[in-house]
Scaffold this motif. Structure first.
Motif, PDB file in Angstrom:
ATOM      1  N   PRO A 177       0.852  -1.194   0.000  1.00  0.00           N
ATOM      2  CA  PRO A 177       0.000   0.000   0.000  1.00  0.00           C
ATOM      3  C   PRO A 177       0.887   1.244   0.000  1.00  0.00           C
ATOM      4  CG  PRO A 177      -0.756  -1.604   1.619  1.00  0.00           C
ATOM      5  CD  PRO A 177       0.577  -2.084   1.130  1.00  0.00           C
ATOM      6  N   THR A 178       0.659   2.124  -0.948  1.00  0.00           N
ATOM      7  CA  THR A 178       1.573   3.245  -1.156  1.00  0.00           C
ATOM      8  C   THR A 178       0.811   4.551  -1.270  1.00  0.00           C
ATOM      9  OG1 THR A 178       3.203   1.838  -2.253  1.00  0.00           O
ATOM     10  CG2 THR A 178       3.313   4.193  -2.748  1.00  0.00           C
ATOM     11  N   TRP A 179       1.372   5.585  -0.658  1.00  0.00           N
ATOM     12  CA  TRP A 179       0.825   6.933  -0.753  1.00  0.00           C
ATOM     13  C   TRP A 179       1.887   7.845  -1.371  1.00  0.00           C
ATOM     14  CZ3 TRP A 179      -0.774   3.424   2.634  1.00  0.00           C
ATOM     15  CH2 TRP A 179      -2.126   3.384   3.008  1.00  0.00           C
ATOM     16  N   THR A 180       1.414   8.788  -2.154  1.00  0.00           N
ATOM     17  CA  THR A 180       2.331   9.746  -2.782  1.00  0.00           C
ATOM     18  C   THR A 180       1.711  11.134  -2.747  1.00  0.00           C
ATOM     19  OG1 THR A 180       3.767  10.096  -4.704  1.00  0.00           O
ATOM     20  CG2 THR A 180       1.470   9.528  -5.156  1.00  0.00           C
ATOM     21  N   GLY A 181       2.500  12.138  -3.139  1.00  0.00           N
ATOM     22  CA  GLY A 181       2.006  13.502  -3.031  1.00  0.00           C
ATOM     23  C   GLY A 181       1.800  14.230  -4.340  1.00  0.00           C
ATOM     24  N   LEU A 182       2.691  14.055  -5.302  1.00  0.00           N
ATOM     25  CA  LEU A 182       2.708  14.899  -6.487  1.00  0.00           C
ATOM     26  C   LEU A 182       2.898  14.073  -7.749  1.00  0.00           C
ATOM     27  CD1 LEU A 182       5.210  17.450  -4.956  1.00  0.00           C
ATOM     28  CD2 LEU A 182       2.806  17.958  -5.405  1.00  0.00           C
ATOM     29  N   ALA A 183       2.506  14.648  -8.863  1.00  0.00           N
ATOM     30  CA  ALA A 183       2.791  14.046 -10.159  1.00  0.00           C
ATOM     31  C   ALA A 183       4.219  14.398 -10.550  1.00  0.00           C
ATOM     32  CB  ALA A 183       1.816  14.556 -11.210  1.00  0.00           C
TER      33      ALA A 183
ATOM     34  N   PRO B  33      14.194  20.639   2.954  1.00  0.00           N
ATOM     35  CA  PRO B  33      12.971  21.005   3.682  1.00  0.00           C
ATOM     36  C   PRO B  33      11.764  21.203   2.777  1.00  0.00           C
ATOM     37  CG  PRO B  33      14.544  22.835   3.652  1.00  0.00           C
ATOM     38  CD  PRO B  33      15.265  21.629   3.136  1.00  0.00           C
ATOM     39  N   VAL B  34      11.984  21.621   1.541  1.00  0.00           N
ATOM     40  CA  VAL B  34      10.879  21.805   0.588  1.00  0.00           C
ATOM     41  C   VAL B  34      10.200  20.479   0.297  1.00  0.00           C
ATOM     42  CG1 VAL B  34      10.289  22.495  -1.762  1.00  0.00           C
ATOM     43  CG2 VAL B  34      11.940  23.845  -0.461  1.00  0.00           C
ATOM     44  N   LEU B  35      10.988  19.478  -0.083  1.00  0.00           N
ATOM     45  CA  LEU B  35      10.432  18.168  -0.398  1.00  0.00           C
ATOM     46  C   LEU B  35       9.981  17.426   0.864  1.00  0.00           C
ATOM     47  CD1 LEU B  35      12.954  17.015  -3.156  1.00  0.00           C
ATOM     48  CD2 LEU B  35      10.739  18.137  -3.436  1.00  0.00           C
ATOM     49  N   ALA B  36      10.669  17.680   1.969  1.00  0.00           N
ATOM     50  CA  ALA B  36      10.285  17.023   3.226  1.00  0.00           C
ATOM     51  C   ALA B  36       8.898  17.455   3.679  1.00  0.00           C
ATOM     52  CB  ALA B  36      11.312  17.326   4.309  1.00  0.00           C
ATOM     53  N   THR B  37       8.521  18.687   3.394  1.00  0.00           N
ATOM     54  CA  THR B  37       7.181  19.150   3.747  1.00  0.00           C
ATOM     55  C   THR B  37       6.120  18.324   3.026  1.00  0.00           C
ATOM     56  OG1 THR B  37       7.962  21.401   4.152  1.00  0.00           O
ATOM     57  CG2 THR B  37       5.619  21.128   3.705  1.00  0.00           C
ATOM     58  N   VAL B  38       6.354  18.058   1.745  1.00  0.00           N
ATOM     59  CA  VAL B  38       5.428  17.213   0.980  1.00  0.00           C
ATOM     60  C   VAL B  38       5.402  15.805   1.564  1.00  0.00           C
ATOM     61  CG1 VAL B  38       4.932  16.211  -1.281  1.00  0.00           C
ATOM     62  CG2 VAL B  38       5.817  18.550  -1.125  1.00  0.00           C
ATOM     63  N   LEU B  39       6.576  15.235   1.787  1.00  0.00           N
ATOM     64  CA  LEU B  39       6.648  13.861   2.279  1.00  0.00           C
ATOM     65  C   LEU B  39       6.035  13.729   3.666  1.00  0.00           C
ATOM     66  CD1 LEU B  39       7.668  11.043   1.489  1.00  0.00           C
ATOM     67  CD2 LEU B  39       9.794  11.584   2.676  1.00  0.00           C
ATOM     68  N   ARG B  40       6.146  14.759   4.478  1.00  0.00           N
ATOM     69  CA  ARG B  40       5.585  14.700   5.835  1.00  0.00           C
ATOM     70  C   ARG B  40       4.066  14.530   5.772  1.00  0.00           C
ATOM     71  NH1 ARG B  40       7.449  19.285   7.507  1.00  0.00           N
ATOM     72  NH2 ARG B  40       9.507  18.387   7.878  1.00  0.00           N
TER      73      ARG B  40
ATOM     74  N   THR C 220       6.133   8.163  -1.001  1.00  0.00           N
ATOM     75  CA  THR C 220       7.049   8.855  -1.905  1.00  0.00           C
ATOM     76  C   THR C 220       6.608  10.304  -2.058  1.00  0.00           C
ATOM     77  OG1 THR C 220       5.836   8.427  -3.978  1.00  0.00           O
ATOM     78  CG2 THR C 220       7.345   6.712  -3.220  1.00  0.00           C
ATOM     79  N   VAL C 221       7.540  11.128  -2.480  1.00  0.00           N
ATOM     80  CA  VAL C 221       7.207  12.519  -2.773  1.00  0.00           C
ATOM     81  C   VAL C 221       6.325  12.601  -4.008  1.00  0.00           C
ATOM     82  CG1 VAL C 221       8.162  14.751  -3.508  1.00  0.00           C
ATOM     83  CG2 VAL C 221       9.292  13.435  -1.697  1.00  0.00           C
TER      84      VAL C 221
END
Length: 240
Positions: free
Chosen positions: A56-62, A84-91, A223-224
């Motif tokens: 089961p996988t969750w992601t944030g962006l295309a 920190p930019v990408l970490a915000t999405v991953l969080r 994943t981001v």
């Protein structure tokens, strides 16, 4: 110690900053690209076709446009200021993944361990980059004390870029294992595999296989970004 303004000005003259997403001059991450990253909500994702054992996988962006440019700059061009930019999405993705998996939710509520496990990098990539971007990102996105550097490649694998879904699966088949020193610590512990981008799902499936084979608890992945699904090709119609 912060850099003095005059030193920063000299660095800017020698190597002018530009936005990692769109290339706009004078800023390392522009407001327009920041809007792009904040526009997509975390969501469950599955590749098509989906490999056996895909967690089961969750992601944030295309993974396209400014997002793709930013991830490539962060990973391949040493743009560490994007951590920190990408970490915000991953969080945000991580929060959705934990909430969407009952075993992981129960572990969080009961204050029992959950392990954040970065996908492994090839030794050659580590030598070339001089750093390990995915563990950096995982540490920035979640509690560093939950980070477990558990996975390693047991043999040389090809660069995944340009390989088909079947080729990627074959390339990684039984190529990942859990480090012996952490096997006991992961036994029956719910795990979250962390990677930057999911494409065919071969990497996440192989990481999941290795963790479960070592006795880990339930596995999900975050994943981001994710590559766009390719539309299924219509079967040719038989002539009457």
């Amino acid at each position: 110690m912060p850099w003095r303004p005059d030193l920063l000005a000299l660095v800017e003259l020698a190597a002018p900053s530009s936005c990692a997403g769109c290339g706009a001059a004078g800023t390392r991450w522009c407001p327009d690209c920041a809007v792009v990253l904040s526009a997509s909500a975390p969501r469950p994702w599955r590749p098509t076709p989906c490999p056996r054992g895909f967690p089961p996988t969750w992601t944030g962006l295309a993974y396209a446009g400014q997002v793709r440019a930013a991830v490539v700059a962060w990973k391949e061009q040493d743009r560490v200021e994007l951590n920190p930019v990408l970490a915000t999405v991953l969080r945000g993705v991580l929060a959705e993944a934990l909430a969407g998996s009952p075993p992981h939710t129960a572990a969080v509520l009961q204050h029992t361990p959950v392990a954040l496990v970065p996908a492994p990098s090839a030794p050659s990539s580590i030598r070339t980059r001089g750093r390990r971007p995915v563990p950096e990102l995982a540490a920035a996105a979640g509690r560093a004390d939950l980070l477990v550097d558990a996975l390693r490649l047991t043999r040389r694998v090809q660069d995944q870029a340009g390989l088909s879904a079947q080729q990627r699966a074959a390339n990684l088949q039984r190529a990942v294992t859990v480090r012996p020193r952490v096997r006991a610590a992961l036994r029956e512990v719910p795990c979250v595999v962390v990677d930057d981008v999911v494409t065919t799902g071969a990497t996440l499936a192989e990481c999941t296989r290795a963790l479960l084979a070592a006795g880990a608890g339930p596995v999900v992945a975050v994943t981001v970004a994710a590559t766009a699904r390719r539309p299924a090709q219509a079967r040719p119609q038989r002539a009457d």
